[in-house]
Design a protein around this motif. Structure first.
Motif, PDB file in Angstrom:
ATOM      1  N   GLY A   1       0.867  -0.969  -0.017  1.00  0.00           N
ATOM      2  CA  GLY A   1      -0.146   0.217   0.038  1.00  0.00           C
ATOM      3  C   GLY A   1       0.715   1.398  -0.042  1.00  0.00           C
ATOM      4  O   GLY A   1       0.650   2.176  -0.498  1.00  0.00           O
ATOM      5  N   PHE A   2       2.196   1.069   0.923  1.00  0.00           N
ATOM      6  CA  PHE A   2       2.785   2.276   0.734  1.00  0.00           C
ATOM      7  C   PHE A   2       3.368   2.633  -0.652  1.00  0.00           C
ATOM      8  O   PHE A   2       3.671   3.910  -0.961  1.00  0.00           O
ATOM      9  CB  PHE A   2       3.967   1.926   1.738  1.00  0.00           C
ATOM     10  CG  PHE A   2       5.013   3.154   1.842  1.00  0.00           C
ATOM     11  CD1 PHE A   2       4.853   4.407   2.717  1.00  0.00           C
ATOM     12  CD2 PHE A   2       6.265   2.978   1.219  1.00  0.00           C
ATOM     13  CE1 PHE A   2       5.820   5.327   2.633  1.00  0.00           C
ATOM     14  CE2 PHE A   2       7.175   3.937   0.946  1.00  0.00           C
ATOM     15  CZ  PHE A   2       6.965   5.133   1.790  1.00  0.00           C
ATOM     16  N   PHE A   3       3.662   1.597  -1.410  1.00  0.00           N
ATOM     17  CA  PHE A   3       4.216   1.791  -2.790  1.00  0.00           C
ATOM     18  C   PHE A   3       3.164   1.920  -3.757  1.00  0.00           C
ATOM     19  O   PHE A   3       3.458   2.145  -4.751  1.00  0.00           O
ATOM     20  CB  PHE A   3       5.110   0.696  -3.377  1.00  0.00           C
ATOM     21  CG  PHE A   3       6.617   0.648  -2.560  1.00  0.00           C
ATOM     22  CD1 PHE A   3       7.500   1.541  -2.951  1.00  0.00           C
ATOM     23  CD2 PHE A   3       6.911   0.117  -1.467  1.00  0.00           C
ATOM     24  CE1 PHE A   3       8.896   1.414  -2.592  1.00  0.00           C
ATOM     25  CE2 PHE A   3       8.252   0.030  -0.809  1.00  0.00           C
ATOM     26  CZ  PHE A   3       9.011   0.758  -1.332  1.00  0.00           C
ATOM     27  N   ALA A   4       1.887   1.936  -3.291  1.00  0.00           N
ATOM     28  CA  ALA A   4       0.829   2.021  -4.143  1.00  0.00           C
ATOM     29  C   ALA A   4       0.853   1.376  -5.399  1.00  0.00           C
ATOM     30  O   ALA A   4       0.516   1.536  -6.508  1.00  0.00           O
ATOM     31  CB  ALA A   4       0.610   3.636  -4.751  1.00  0.00           C
ATOM     32  N   VAL A   5       1.217  -0.227  -5.007  1.00  0.00           N
ATOM     33  CA  VAL A   5       1.381  -1.246  -5.972  1.00  0.00           C
ATOM     34  C   VAL A   5       0.072  -1.619  -6.580  1.00  0.00           C
ATOM     35  O   VAL A   5      -0.778  -1.953  -5.934  1.00  0.00           O
ATOM     36  CB  VAL A   5       2.291  -2.264  -5.549  1.00  0.00           C
ATOM     37  CG1 VAL A   5       2.448  -3.459  -6.720  1.00  0.00           C
ATOM     38  CG2 VAL A   5       3.536  -1.671  -5.140  1.00  0.00           C
ATOM     39  N   PRO A   6      -0.234  -1.635  -7.793  1.00  0.00           N
ATOM     40  CA  PRO A   6      -1.557  -2.120  -8.166  1.00  0.00           C
ATOM     41  C   PRO A   6      -1.843  -3.635  -7.944  1.00  0.00           C
ATOM     42  O   PRO A   6      -1.088  -4.503  -8.058  1.00  0.00           O
ATOM     43  CB  PRO A   6      -1.394  -2.043  -9.757  1.00  0.00           C
ATOM     44  CG  PRO A   6      -0.508  -0.900 -10.209  1.00  0.00           C
ATOM     45  CD  PRO A   6       0.555  -1.058  -8.819  1.00  0.00           C
ATOM     46  N   GLN A   7      -3.125  -3.827  -7.307  1.00  0.00           N
ATOM     47  CA  GLN A   7      -3.497  -5.302  -6.992  1.00  0.00           C
ATOM     48  C   GLN A   7      -2.609  -5.766  -5.730  1.00  0.00           C
ATOM     49  O   GLN A   7      -2.881  -6.802  -5.297  1.00  0.00           O
ATOM     50  CB  GLN A   7      -3.343  -6.201  -7.944  1.00  0.00           C
ATOM     51  CG  GLN A   7      -4.362  -5.918  -9.027  1.00  0.00           C
ATOM     52  CD  GLN A   7      -4.134  -6.619 -10.164  1.00  0.00           C
ATOM     53  OE1 GLN A   7      -3.345  -7.482 -10.307  1.00  0.00           O
ATOM     54  NE2 GLN A   7      -5.090  -6.739 -11.286  1.00  0.00           N
ATOM     55  N   GLY A   8      -1.750  -4.822  -5.193  1.00  0.00           N
ATOM     56  CA  GLY A   8      -1.141  -5.068  -4.082  1.00  0.00           C
ATOM     57  C   GLY A   8      -0.173  -6.542  -4.278  1.00  0.00           C
ATOM     58  O   GLY A   8       0.104  -6.932  -3.026  1.00  0.00           O
TER      59      GLY A   8
ATOM     60  N   LEU B   1       3.900 -11.951 -10.099  1.00  0.00           N
ATOM     61  CA  LEU B   1       5.031 -12.585  -9.007  1.00  0.00           C
ATOM     62  C   LEU B   1       4.467 -12.101  -7.666  1.00  0.00           C
ATOM     63  O   LEU B   1       4.635 -10.717  -7.498  1.00  0.00           O
ATOM     64  CB  LEU B   1       6.266 -11.954  -9.574  1.00  0.00           C
ATOM     65  CG  LEU B   1       6.760 -12.188 -11.088  1.00  0.00           C
ATOM     66  CD1 LEU B   1       8.137 -11.462 -11.384  1.00  0.00           C
ATOM     67  CD2 LEU B   1       6.860 -13.943 -11.101  1.00  0.00           C
ATOM     68  N   ALA B   2       4.003 -13.084  -6.865  1.00  0.00           N
ATOM     69  CA  ALA B   2       3.658 -12.693  -5.499  1.00  0.00           C
ATOM     70  C   ALA B   2       4.387 -13.119  -4.410  1.00  0.00           C
ATOM     71  O   ALA B   2       4.793 -12.758  -3.231  1.00  0.00           O
ATOM     72  CB  ALA B   2       2.276 -12.875  -5.071  1.00  0.00           C
ATOM     73  N   THR B   3       5.326 -14.235  -4.845  1.00  0.00           N
ATOM     74  CA  THR B   3       6.389 -14.961  -3.770  1.00  0.00           C
ATOM     75  C   THR B   3       7.707 -15.001  -4.654  1.00  0.00           C
ATOM     76  O   THR B   3       7.841 -14.982  -5.653  1.00  0.00           O
ATOM     77  CB  THR B   3       5.893 -16.055  -3.348  1.00  0.00           C
ATOM     78  OG1 THR B   3       5.801 -16.910  -4.487  1.00  0.00           O
ATOM     79  CG2 THR B   3       4.324 -16.026  -2.820  1.00  0.00           C
TER      80      THR B   3
ATOM     81  N   MET C   1       6.517  -6.823 -10.685  1.00  0.00           N
ATOM     82  CA  MET C   1       4.878  -7.126 -10.602  1.00  0.00           C
ATOM     83  C   MET C   1       4.851  -8.590 -11.502  1.00  0.00           C
ATOM     84  O   MET C   1       4.271  -9.320 -11.072  1.00  0.00           O
ATOM     85  CB  MET C   1       4.104  -6.115 -10.999  1.00  0.00           C
ATOM     86  CG  MET C   1       4.080  -4.537 -10.122  1.00  0.00           C
ATOM     87  SD  MET C   1       2.711  -3.887 -10.696  1.00  0.00           S
ATOM     88  CE  MET C   1       3.136  -3.498 -12.124  1.00  0.00           C
ATOM     89  N   ARG C   2       5.496  -8.629 -12.567  1.00  0.00           N
ATOM     90  CA  ARG C   2       5.165  -9.760 -13.442  1.00  0.00           C
ATOM     91  C   ARG C   2       6.411  -9.911 -14.203  1.00  0.00           C
ATOM     92  O   ARG C   2       7.394  -9.110 -14.501  1.00  0.00           O
ATOM     93  CB  ARG C   2       4.053  -9.517 -14.542  1.00  0.00           C
ATOM     94  CG  ARG C   2       2.714  -9.058 -13.826  1.00  0.00           C
ATOM     95  CD  ARG C   2       1.538  -9.012 -15.120  1.00  0.00           C
ATOM     96  NE  ARG C   2       1.918  -7.696 -15.748  1.00  0.00           N
ATOM     97  CZ  ARG C   2       1.370  -6.529 -15.440  1.00  0.00           C
ATOM     98  NH1 ARG C   2       1.009  -6.224 -14.250  1.00  0.00           N
ATOM     99  NH2 ARG C   2       1.819  -5.512 -16.006  1.00  0.00           N
ATOM    100  N   GLY C   3       6.577 -11.252 -14.595  1.00  0.00           N
ATOM    101  CA  GLY C   3       7.649 -11.655 -15.377  1.00  0.00           C
ATOM    102  C   GLY C   3       7.183 -12.638 -16.361  1.00  0.00           C
ATOM    103  O   GLY C   3       6.613 -13.566 -16.192  1.00  0.00           O
TER     104      GLY C   3
END
Length: 286
Positions: free
Chosen positions: A205-212, A245-247, A238-240
């Motif tokens: 949330g601090f970085f305002a990342v889309p979809q968190g 990429l969540a973990t 965010m994506r590769g």
């Protein structure tokens, strides 16, 4: 938590901070250019049932949940479920107290830890480190190590950083173990030279990342594939190749799937998406 142990009365002298600070081996005051001390543990307030069982009402201590065996704690022999009662004669009244002590003592300083283990008090001596230096040494020592942990079915992790919690672990979190800095941060794979970790919702949330969702870049080695791609500390990957990429395990799978080919990265930087191309190296680095 220690199954099979009868309650044992443990006498621990918890000196007031004003007295203990004057004792030999006191915690040094923070100085200019101070580097926080890194012990290499995750810990939490001692659960209430253990406070009662071991008569720790006057000095609760902090229970270790995970040990980084690349860090000072692992080398000194600290174990999950150890309860740290004192540091250099100073009472550890809880996880927050221990966190501040480690931070203020600083890297390079030797500390004596009074630890409750299996109902007995033992003293463990460790030299606090600079977390960044531990990370760099881990790269040199382990890249690239065989994926033995994956073969053994070790649980997936989302990044190791020394931390504490005021809340005792849930039953799932209580499945603690000792792992290395890199096992937690990356799950070994093709060399990229980037150190990253999963983000908690608050940080996303601090970085305002889309979809968190995304992986926060902690550091990038000079002259590495990540540096050549333009990755920077503070970026969020965010994506590769269009895979979310969540973990860190997602990251490793993405690199393996590329089979040595370039990986298209979607990066969140300064609240905007950017596209970068990463070319991992397949050779080992030591």
């Amino acid at each position: 938590m220690w199954h099979g142990l009868a309650p044992v009365a443990v006498m621990v002298v918890c000196l007031p901070l004003a007295w203990a600070a004057a004792a030999k081996g006191h915690v040094a005051p923070k100085a200019a250019g101070h580097t926080p001390g890194y012990l290499g543990v995750e810990f939490h307030d001692t659960p209430a049932n253990e406070v009662t069982a071991f008569h720790l009402e006057r000095c609760h201590g902090a229970e270790i949940g995970m040990v980084d065996h690349d860090g000072p704690a692992g080398k000194a022999g600290l174990r999950p479920h150890d309860i740290v009662l004192q540091l250099n004669g100073l009472a550890v009244e809880g996880a927050k107290t221990l966190s501040k002590m480690l931070h203020d003592t600083g890297a390079g300083v030797s500390v004596a830890l009074a630890v409750l283990r299996d109902g007995r008090t033992v003293t463990v001596t460790a030299q606090l480190a600079d977390r960044d230096q531990v990370a760099k040494q881990a790269w040199r020592d382990h890249m690239l190590a065989p994926e033995a942990a994956a073969a053994e079915g070790a649980p997936e992790t989302q990044g190791f950083a020394e931390s504490y919690s005021a809340d005792p672990p849930t039953p799932t979190q209580a499945q603690v173990h000792s792992q290395s800095f890199l096992e937690n941060m990356l799950r070994f794979g093709p060399y990229t030279g980037v150190m990253l970790g999963a983000m908690e919702p608050q940080l996303a949330g601090f970085f305002a990342v889309p979809q968190g969702k995304g992986l926060l870049v902690h550091s990038v080695e000079a002259n590495s594939p990540a540096a050549a791609a333009g990755l920077r500390a503070g970026d969020v990957v965010m994506r590769g190749d269009d895979v979310v990429l969540a973990t860190t395990s997602d990251w490793t799978r993405c690199l393996k799937a590329s089979k040595g080919k370039p990986v298209a990265l979607t990066v969140w930087r300064e609240k905007r998406e950017q596209m970068l191309t990463l070319m991992p190296e397949g050779k080992k680095h030591s």
